[in-house]
Design a protein around this motif. Structure first.
Motif, PDB file in Angstrom:
ATOM      1  N   ALA A  57       0.836  -1.209   0.000  1.00 55.96           N
ATOM      2  CA  ALA A  57       0.000   0.000   0.000  1.00 55.96           C
ATOM      3  C   ALA A  57       0.869   1.257   0.000  1.00 55.96           C
ATOM      4  O   ALA A  57       0.576   2.218  -0.725  1.00 55.96           O
ATOM      5  CB  ALA A  57      -0.935  -0.006   1.206  1.00 55.96           C
ATOM      6  N   GLY A  58       1.930   1.247   0.784  1.00 54.48           N
ATOM      7  CA  GLY A  58       2.813   2.403   0.853  1.00 54.48           C
ATOM      8  C   GLY A  58       3.500   2.710  -0.462  1.00 54.48           C
ATOM      9  O   GLY A  58       3.836   3.866  -0.743  1.00 54.48           O
ATOM     10  N   ARG A  59       3.703   1.714  -1.269  1.00 52.88           N
ATOM     11  CA  ARG A  59       4.336   1.922  -2.576  1.00 52.88           C
ATOM     12  C   ARG A  59       3.327   2.112  -3.692  1.00 52.88           C
ATOM     13  O   ARG A  59       3.632   2.732  -4.712  1.00 52.88           O
ATOM     14  CB  ARG A  59       5.264   0.749  -2.881  1.00 52.88           C
ATOM     15  CG  ARG A  59       6.425   0.717  -1.861  1.00 52.88           C
ATOM     16  CD  ARG A  59       7.487  -0.258  -2.179  1.00 52.88           C
ATOM     17  NE  ARG A  59       8.114   0.063  -3.467  1.00 52.88           N
ATOM     18  CZ  ARG A  59       8.892  -0.801  -4.117  1.00 52.88           C
ATOM     19  NH1 ARG A  59       9.131  -1.981  -3.597  1.00 52.88           N
ATOM     20  NH2 ARG A  59       9.434  -0.466  -5.258  1.00 52.88           N
ATOM     21  N   LEU A  60       2.120   1.578  -3.515  1.00 51.25           N
ATOM     22  CA  LEU A  60       1.085   1.674  -4.552  1.00 51.25           C
ATOM     23  C   LEU A  60       0.303   2.982  -4.480  1.00 51.25           C
ATOM     24  O   LEU A  60       0.047   3.619  -5.511  1.00 51.25           O
ATOM     25  CB  LEU A  60       0.121   0.492  -4.416  1.00 51.25           C
ATOM     26  CG  LEU A  60      -1.070   0.455  -5.371  1.00 51.25           C
ATOM     27  CD1 LEU A  60      -0.597   0.341  -6.815  1.00 51.25           C
ATOM     28  CD2 LEU A  60      -2.002  -0.689  -5.012  1.00 51.25           C
ATOM     29  N   LEU A  61      -0.082   3.397  -3.292  1.00 47.06           N
ATOM     30  CA  LEU A  61      -0.961   4.565  -3.160  1.00 47.06           C
ATOM     31  C   LEU A  61      -0.394   5.845  -3.780  1.00 47.06           C
ATOM     32  O   LEU A  61      -1.164   6.600  -4.387  1.00 47.06           O
ATOM     33  CB  LEU A  61      -1.333   4.782  -1.692  1.00 47.06           C
ATOM     34  CG  LEU A  61      -2.271   3.712  -1.130  1.00 47.06           C
ATOM     35  CD1 LEU A  61      -2.453   3.903   0.369  1.00 47.06           C
ATOM     36  CD2 LEU A  61      -3.611   3.713  -1.839  1.00 47.06           C
ATOM     37  N   PRO A  62       0.903   6.135  -3.679  1.00 47.55           N
ATOM     38  CA  PRO A  62       1.404   7.351  -4.343  1.00 47.55           C
ATOM     39  C   PRO A  62       1.250   7.308  -5.864  1.00 47.55           C
ATOM     40  O   PRO A  62       1.285   8.360  -6.517  1.00 47.55           O
ATOM     41  CB  PRO A  62       2.887   7.394  -3.951  1.00 47.55           C
ATOM     42  CG  PRO A  62       2.971   6.607  -2.692  1.00 47.55           C
ATOM     43  CD  PRO A  62       1.936   5.514  -2.840  1.00 47.55           C
ATOM     44  N   ARG A  63       1.064   6.130  -6.416  1.00 44.26           N
ATOM     45  CA  ARG A  63       0.882   5.991  -7.861  1.00 44.26           C
ATOM     46  C   ARG A  63      -0.576   6.187  -8.272  1.00 44.26           C
ATOM     47  O   ARG A  63      -0.872   6.235  -9.463  1.00 44.26           O
ATOM     48  CB  ARG A  63       1.355   4.602  -8.303  1.00 44.26           C
ATOM     49  CG  ARG A  63       2.858   4.383  -8.208  1.00 44.26           C
ATOM     50  CD  ARG A  63       3.174   2.892  -8.423  1.00 44.26           C
ATOM     51  NE  ARG A  63       4.536   2.626  -8.816  1.00 44.26           N
ATOM     52  CZ  ARG A  63       5.552   2.411  -7.984  1.00 44.26           C
ATOM     53  NH1 ARG A  63       5.342   2.456  -6.675  1.00 44.26           N
ATOM     54  NH2 ARG A  63       6.765   2.161  -8.443  1.00 44.26           N
ATOM     55  N   LEU A  64      -1.485   6.262  -7.315  1.00 41.98           N
ATOM     56  CA  LEU A  64      -2.914   6.430  -7.596  1.00 41.98           C
ATOM     57  C   LEU A  64      -3.253   7.908  -7.449  1.00 41.98           C
ATOM     58  O   LEU A  64      -3.458   8.409  -6.344  1.00 41.98           O
ATOM     59  CB  LEU A  64      -3.759   5.576  -6.645  1.00 41.98           C
ATOM     60  CG  LEU A  64      -3.462   4.078  -6.651  1.00 41.98           C
ATOM     61  CD1 LEU A  64      -4.364   3.360  -5.666  1.00 41.98           C
ATOM     62  CD2 LEU A  64      -3.584   3.489  -8.049  1.00 41.98           C
ATOM     63  N   ASP A  65      -3.339   8.604  -8.559  1.00 40.05           N
ATOM     64  CA  ASP A  65      -3.540  10.057  -8.559  1.00 40.05           C
ATOM     65  C   ASP A  65      -5.018  10.392  -8.762  1.00 40.05           C
ATOM     66  O   ASP A  65      -5.408  11.010  -9.750  1.00 40.05           O
ATOM     67  CB  ASP A  65      -2.678  10.693  -9.653  1.00 40.05           C
ATOM     68  CG  ASP A  65      -2.643  12.206  -9.542  1.00 40.05           C
ATOM     69  OD1 ASP A  65      -2.911  12.736  -8.441  1.00 40.05           O
ATOM     70  OD2 ASP A  65      -2.362  12.854 -10.564  1.00 40.05           O
ATOM     71  N   PHE A  66      -5.843   9.938  -7.818  1.00 40.90           N
ATOM     72  CA  PHE A  66      -7.270  10.236  -7.846  1.00 40.90           C
ATOM     73  C   PHE A  66      -7.806  10.143  -6.416  1.00 40.90           C
ATOM     74  O   PHE A  66      -7.156   9.553  -5.550  1.00 40.90           O
ATOM     75  CB  PHE A  66      -8.019   9.288  -8.786  1.00 40.90           C
ATOM     76  CG  PHE A  66      -7.890   7.826  -8.456  1.00 40.90           C
ATOM     77  CD1 PHE A  66      -8.732   7.217  -7.531  1.00 40.90           C
ATOM     78  CD2 PHE A  66      -6.930   7.044  -9.082  1.00 40.90           C
ATOM     79  CE1 PHE A  66      -8.618   5.863  -7.228  1.00 40.90           C
ATOM     80  CE2 PHE A  66      -6.805   5.698  -8.790  1.00 40.90           C
ATOM     81  CZ  PHE A  66      -7.654   5.107  -7.861  1.00 40.90           C
ATOM     82  N   PRO A  67      -8.970  10.738  -6.160  1.00 39.05           N
ATOM     83  CA  PRO A  67      -9.527  10.698  -4.798  1.00 39.05           C
ATOM     84  C   PRO A  67      -9.852   9.274  -4.362  1.00 39.05           C
ATOM     85  O   PRO A  67     -10.400   8.480  -5.132  1.00 39.05           O
ATOM     86  CB  PRO A  67     -10.803  11.535  -4.904  1.00 39.05           C
ATOM     87  CG  PRO A  67     -10.629  12.369  -6.125  1.00 39.05           C
ATOM     88  CD  PRO A  67      -9.786  11.545  -7.063  1.00 39.05           C
ATOM     89  N   LEU A  68      -9.496   8.977  -3.108  1.00 44.93           N
ATOM     90  CA  LEU A  68      -9.817   7.696  -2.506  1.00 44.93           C
ATOM     91  C   LEU A  68      -9.837   7.874  -0.997  1.00 44.93           C
ATOM     92  O   LEU A  68      -9.307   8.847  -0.471  1.00 44.93           O
ATOM     93  CB  LEU A  68      -8.812   6.607  -2.914  1.00 44.93           C
ATOM     94  CG  LEU A  68      -7.325   6.869  -2.653  1.00 44.93           C
ATOM     95  CD1 LEU A  68      -6.905   6.510  -1.244  1.00 44.93           C
ATOM     96  CD2 LEU A  68      -6.494   6.107  -3.665  1.00 44.93           C
ATOM     97  N   GLU A  69     -10.466   6.943  -0.303  1.00 45.97           N
ATOM     98  CA  GLU A  69     -10.464   6.947   1.157  1.00 45.97           C
ATOM     99  C   GLU A  69      -9.669   5.743   1.614  1.00 45.97           C
ATOM    100  O   GLU A  69      -9.938   4.619   1.197  1.00 45.97           O
ATOM    101  CB  GLU A  69     -11.891   6.873   1.690  1.00 45.97           C
ATOM    102  CG  GLU A  69     -11.974   6.898   3.198  1.00 45.97           C
ATOM    103  CD  GLU A  69     -13.400   6.807   3.719  1.00 45.97           C
ATOM    104  OE1 GLU A  69     -13.549   6.735   4.950  1.00 45.97           O
ATOM    105  OE2 GLU A  69     -14.347   6.791   2.917  1.00 45.97           O
ATOM    106  N   LEU A  70      -8.697   5.954   2.491  1.00 47.70           N
ATOM    107  CA  LEU A  70      -7.839   4.880   2.968  1.00 47.70           C
ATOM    108  C   LEU A  70      -8.249   4.461   4.370  1.00 47.70           C
ATOM    109  O   LEU A  70      -8.508   5.298   5.234  1.00 47.70           O
ATOM    110  CB  LEU A  70      -6.375   5.339   2.980  1.00 47.70           C
ATOM    111  CG  LEU A  70      -5.351   4.343   3.514  1.00 47.70           C
ATOM    112  CD1 LEU A  70      -5.323   3.080   2.659  1.00 47.70           C
ATOM    113  CD2 LEU A  70      -3.980   4.987   3.583  1.00 47.70           C
ATOM    114  N   ALA A  71      -8.315   3.166   4.576  1.00 43.66           N
ATOM    115  CA  ALA A  71      -8.610   2.596   5.889  1.00 43.66           C
ATOM    116  C   ALA A  71      -7.746   1.343   6.038  1.00 43.66           C
ATOM    117  O   ALA A  71      -7.024   0.961   5.121  1.00 43.66           O
ATOM    118  CB  ALA A  71     -10.091   2.249   6.002  1.00 43.66           C
ATOM    119  N   TYR A  72      -7.823   0.726   7.209  1.00 45.38           N
ATOM    120  CA  TYR A  72      -7.063  -0.499   7.397  1.00 45.38           C
ATOM    121  C   TYR A  72      -7.890  -1.500   8.175  1.00 45.38           C
ATOM    122  O   TYR A  72      -8.883  -1.172   8.814  1.00 45.38           O
ATOM    123  CB  TYR A  72      -5.739  -0.226   8.133  1.00 45.38           C
ATOM    124  CG  TYR A  72      -5.897  -0.023   9.624  1.00 45.38           C
ATOM    125  CD1 TYR A  72      -5.681  -1.071  10.509  1.00 45.38           C
ATOM    126  CD2 TYR A  72      -6.284   1.202  10.142  1.00 45.38           C
ATOM    127  CE1 TYR A  72      -5.837  -0.904  11.876  1.00 45.38           C
ATOM    128  CE2 TYR A  72      -6.434   1.390  11.492  1.00 45.38           C
ATOM    129  CZ  TYR A  72      -6.220   0.334  12.355  1.00 45.38           C
ATOM    130  OH  TYR A  72      -6.372   0.503  13.694  1.00 45.38           O
TER     131      TYR A  72
END
Length: 111
Positions: A57-72
């Motif tokens: 997730a730490g490496r993938l999320l910066p590559r997703l350039d759109f709105p999202l909500e993160l939870a765990y």
């Protein structure tokens, strides 16, 4: 129960390299491209499964350039063992309501 440091060191010493850093980066780029194409307009709820999904997730999320909500969430069949058992143990259950949401679950898969 605590982790056995010698067992961890042995597992690390005996581990096989399955992909080079470059191959991992290329795979993350492909994943991000496909996820963006599918989910960019949906404001998805992204769940990181602890602990295995944390690095992904730490490496993938910066590559997703759109709105999202993160939870765990944190569920394990391993505890401090190298092999999983049959019983799923919850440490942190999902807190956001996924009803009516697009949900993306990020976890490791090599178990």
């Amino acid at each position: 129960m605590t982790a056995d440091l010698e067992e961890i060191r042995r597992a690390m010493a005996e581990a096989d390299c399955l992909a080079s850093p470059g191959q991992v980066d290329a795979a993350l780029d492909r994943m991000a491209f496909a996820i963006t194409a599918e989910l960019a307009g949906q404001n998805p709820l992204v769940y990181c499964v602890m602990n295995g999904g944390l690095v992904v997730a730490g490496r993938l999320l910066p590559r997703l350039d759109f709105p999202l909500e993160l939870a765990y969430l944190h569920a394990t069949r391993y505890g401090h063992q190298l092999q999983g058992g049959d019983l799923l143990e919850w440490h942190a259950q999902p807190s956001q309501d996924p009803c009516g949401r697009t949900v993306l679950v990020v976890d490791d898969i090599l178990d």
